[in-house]
Write a protein that holds these residues in place. Structure first.
Motif, mmCIF file in Angstrom:
data_model
loop_
_atom_site.group_PDB
_atom_site.id
_atom_site.type_symbol
_atom_site.label_atom_id
_atom_site.label_comp_id
_atom_site.label_asym_id
_atom_site.label_seq_id
_atom_site.Cartn_x
_atom_site.Cartn_y
_atom_site.Cartn_z
ATOM 1 N N PRO A 146 -8.986 14.624 -0.267
ATOM 2 C CA PRO A 146 -7.961 13.341 0.214
ATOM 3 C C PRO A 146 -6.664 13.612 -0.004
ATOM 4 O O PRO A 146 -6.201 14.450 -0.705
ATOM 5 C CB PRO A 146 -8.690 12.205 -0.800
ATOM 6 N N ASP A 181 -2.165 7.711 1.285
ATOM 7 C CA ASP A 181 -1.788 7.241 2.607
ATOM 8 C C ASP A 181 -0.523 6.233 2.116
ATOM 9 O O ASP A 181 -0.695 5.232 1.393
ATOM 10 C CB ASP A 181 -2.864 6.413 3.052
ATOM 11 N N SER A 182 0.541 6.444 2.729
ATOM 12 C CA SER A 182 1.564 5.737 2.292
ATOM 13 C C SER A 182 1.481 4.220 2.636
ATOM 14 O O SER A 182 2.259 3.285 2.201
ATOM 15 C CB SER A 182 3.154 6.078 3.116
ATOM 16 N N ASN A 183 0.597 4.008 3.663
ATOM 17 C CA ASN A 183 0.170 2.662 4.202
ATOM 18 C C ASN A 183 -0.588 2.095 2.927
ATOM 19 O O ASN A 183 -1.746 2.425 3.175
ATOM 20 C CB ASN A 183 -0.348 2.671 5.364
ATOM 21 N N THR A 216 -0.307 2.231 -0.483
ATOM 22 C CA THR A 216 0.289 2.708 -1.847
ATOM 23 C C THR A 216 1.291 2.115 -2.174
ATOM 24 O O THR A 216 2.632 2.375 -1.599
ATOM 25 C CB THR A 216 0.087 4.346 -1.715
ATOM 26 N N THR A 228 -3.554 4.319 -2.165
ATOM 27 C CA THR A 228 -4.627 4.398 -1.247
ATOM 28 C C THR A 228 -4.750 5.746 -0.443
ATOM 29 O O THR A 228 -3.664 6.479 -0.376
ATOM 30 C CB THR A 228 -4.147 3.405 -0.109
ATOM 31 N N PHE A 229 -6.107 6.076 -0.327
ATOM 32 C CA PHE A 229 -5.994 7.359 0.093
ATOM 33 C C PHE A 229 -6.673 7.444 1.576
ATOM 34 O O PHE A 229 -6.949 6.403 2.103
ATOM 35 C CB PHE A 229 -7.144 8.376 -0.838
ATOM 36 N N ASN A 230 -6.499 8.595 2.334
ATOM 37 C CA ASN A 230 -7.056 8.710 3.619
ATOM 38 C C ASN A 230 -8.551 8.738 4.042
ATOM 39 O O ASN A 230 -8.864 8.697 5.136
ATOM 40 C CB ASN A 230 -6.408 9.701 4.548
ATOM 41 N N GLU A 231 -9.178 8.655 2.912
ATOM 42 C CA GLU A 231 -10.622 8.665 3.272
ATOM 43 C C GLU A 231 -11.153 8.207 1.843
ATOM 44 O O GLU A 231 -10.654 8.235 0.641
ATOM 45 C CB GLU A 231 -11.260 10.268 3.416
ATOM 46 N N LYS A 253 -11.361 3.003 -0.229
ATOM 47 C CA LYS A 253 -10.358 4.145 -0.276
ATOM 48 C C LYS A 253 -9.023 3.836 -1.156
ATOM 49 O O LYS A 253 -8.167 4.458 -1.030
ATOM 50 C CB LYS A 253 -9.838 4.292 1.257
ATOM 51 N N THR A 254 -9.340 2.885 -2.171
ATOM 52 C CA THR A 254 -8.229 2.386 -2.907
ATOM 53 C C THR A 254 -8.381 2.463 -4.553
ATOM 54 O O THR A 254 -9.331 2.142 -4.783
ATOM 55 C CB THR A 254 -7.978 0.813 -3.014
ATOM 56 N N ASP A 288 -13.082 14.166 -2.501
ATOM 57 C CA ASP A 288 -13.621 13.277 -1.482
ATOM 58 C C ASP A 288 -15.221 13.006 -1.731
ATOM 59 O O ASP A 288 -15.633 13.588 -2.405
ATOM 60 C CB ASP A 288 -13.356 13.769 -0.080
#
Length: 530
Positions: free
Chosen positions: A35, A38-40, A42, A59-62, A90-91, A116
């Motif tokens: 993983p 994710d800037s969106n 975080t 926040t991660f991308n998966e 994912k958070t 992951d």
């Protein structure tokens, strides 16, 4: 109709539940990517400044798994109360119970705790950094932690920095910064505030970041660590040790048939005296104390058939122990033996080791053969449990020994009921090699214990020397060896550990930097400055 309705409802619920489960994708190449943040979503972003809140949202991308954050995630500098970790989808949300320090750079060290959900790919050495001030501190220090005796790197050691330089601070307060060593024993602390620190390493057995258990390994540097510029590297090697905390005591006792009393101690002893309950000294056939002087074997002690109470003096320590009689054997006793080694050098003694000390033997029942021809024995000697066969041997020859039944009698009157036989191989004269160490110590007044170890680290031979000298090791089997030198300051023939609060350092241990390979009929020599 109602029955059909309930069946339909149940199938619908199961269908929705199945849809909600996270399942790995099928087909295609295997997922090997861990993983990523994710800037969106975080808040705040990694390496942010002027943090003011009471929570961090990563926040991660998966979908991911956070493994045991209490044990695997740590803050540097440490915070007063453990935060709460909440994972959802994912958070990851981190909640702080108390306000953080002002103008401080914090590092959340996750290690490999995040992976992951589907394939278990871990984020290696993941760190999240933020500051409650206007900038991220940029100082750093690194190093390695090794065992003071073995010289091997140690994993899982907590390396700590303190702003208080008092020795007792390590037992009273948590550090300002800390890190944990990896498998190679290396540690790294980044994003530190400029300043001067006390450096301390601890194998923290109770995970409280304080030196408060006697069996914890500890160590530190005599000098302070000063961090004034991020362009000047800071590196330290820390040797850690466990202080000599054990009090003298009897740890185990066992009485074996037909009369073997084994007692072990918590530490070595210079003297041992044993009395019976009537204050008379215990009598026995023989006594053996091991090289470390922390165990004793007493053969044929004059104990009765009932429980006996013994008073054991170990130097100035008195212990009382109860010894219970051993159970009678179910089978008739039989004296057996095994060779100390089936392969010996020419004209060396061949030794059979019996289970109990030998009392007598009939030399006419001991035979030696070369092929079918009997070989004359020069002599047969008994030494406690050993029976030594002396004969004129020839190199690269094979012999057979035979001990007829009822030939050897031990101190309990037990005989060898069966024949004892086997082969003896004589090495070639040029099979062995030798090694000479030319020692050149900086301090020629210190005594050193020089040991040569085999590939498995077992001791082959140990010698004592002082000053500039040559240490010779002969009759070495071909193979790879290592050389160890122990600084024997008090000349007691062994390595002594240290004591942190007494400011006593452990005696230094040095390892020769390269492996030594011994070949047949080969003389090797190396110089070593320590």
């Amino acid at each position: 109709m109602k029955f059909i309705y309930y069946i339909s409802l149940l199938l619908g619920i199961l269908f929705l539940q199945n849809c909600a489960q996270i399942s790995p994708p099928t087909g295609g190449d295997p997922d090997e990517i861990p993983p990523a943040l994710d800037s969106n979503g975080t808040v705040p972003l990694n390496y942010s400044t002027n943090f003011r809140g009471n929570q961090i949202v990563l926040t991660f991308n998966e979908y991911f798994v956070l493994k045991n954050p209490t044990a695997n995630v740590f803050f540097s500098p440490s915070i007063e109360n453990e935060p709460e970790f909440i994972t959802k989808g994912k958070t990851l949300t981190i909640l702080f119970e108390r306000q953080l320090k002002e103008n401080t750079t914090y590092t959340i060290n996750f290690g490999d705790a995040i992976s992951d959900y589907t394939a278990g790919n871990k984020i290696p050495d993941f760190k999240y950094v933020f500051s409650t001030g206007d900038f991220i501190d940029s100082m750093s220090t690194r190093g390695k932690v090794i065992d003071a005796f073995t010289g091997k790197p140690l994993e899982g050691v907590v390396v700590m920095l303190y702003e208080d330089f008092d020795d007792s601070i390590v037992s009273k307060s948590k550090p300002v910064y800390y890190s944990v060593t990896d498998k190679q024993g290396d540690y790294l602390m980044n994003y530190l505030k400029a300043g001067t620190y006390k450096l301390f390493a601890l194998k923290d057995e109770n995970r409280n970041f304080m030196y408060d258990l006697p069996n914890e390994q500890v160590g530190g540097n005599d000098s302070l660590v000063t961090l004034i510029s991020d362009t000047i590297p800071s590196y330290s090697v820390i040797s850690i040790f466990t202080k000599d905390y054990k009090k003298q005591a009897i740890t185990t006792k066992k009485y074996y048939y037909p009369g073997k009393l084994v007692i072990t101690f918590a530490r070595s002893t210079d003297s041992i005296t044993i009395y019976k309950s009537d204050s008379t000294e215990l009598k026995y056939e023989s006594i053996e104390i091991n090289e470390e002087r922390d165990s004793v074997v007493i053969w044929k002690p004059n104990l009765g058939i009932e429980k006996s109470t013994l008073k054991v003096w170990l130097d100035t320590t008195l212990e009382a122990i109860n010894i219970y009689p051993f159970p009678a054997p179910k089978k008739a006793p039989n004296l057996i033996a095994k060779p100390e080694s089936r392969i010996i050098s020419k004209n060396k003694t061949f030794t059979l080791v019996f289970e109990q000390p030998v009392d007598s033997f009939n030399i006419n029942g001991i035979k030696l053969f070369k092929d079918t021809n009997e070989v004359l024995l020069t002599s047969v000697l008994k030494d406690n449990q050993n029976l030594n066969l002396v004969f004129n041997s020839k190199q690269d020859e094979r012999y057979k020994y035979l001990i007829l039944p009822n030939t050897v009698v031990d101190i309990f009157g037990i005989q060898n009921a069966d024949s004892l036989n086997g082969t003896i191989t004589i090495r070639k004269d040029d099979y062995y090699g030798s090694f000479t160490l030319k020692l050149k110590p900086k301090n020629d007044s210190v005594n050193y214990l020089i040991s040569i170890l085999d590939e498995k680290g077992n001791l082959v031979e140990k010698k004592s020397t002082k000053g500039v000298s040559e240490v010779n090791f002969k009759n070495l089997e071909p193979g790879k060896y290592s050389i160890k030198a122990v600084e024997d300051l008090n000349q007691n023939g062994k390595w002594d550990t240290g004591d942190y609060y007494l400011k006593k350092k452990p005696e230094q241990v040095f390892y020769f930097p390269t492996e030594i390979e011994i070949r047949s009929n080969w003389e090797m020599a190396e110089s070593w400055g320590i």
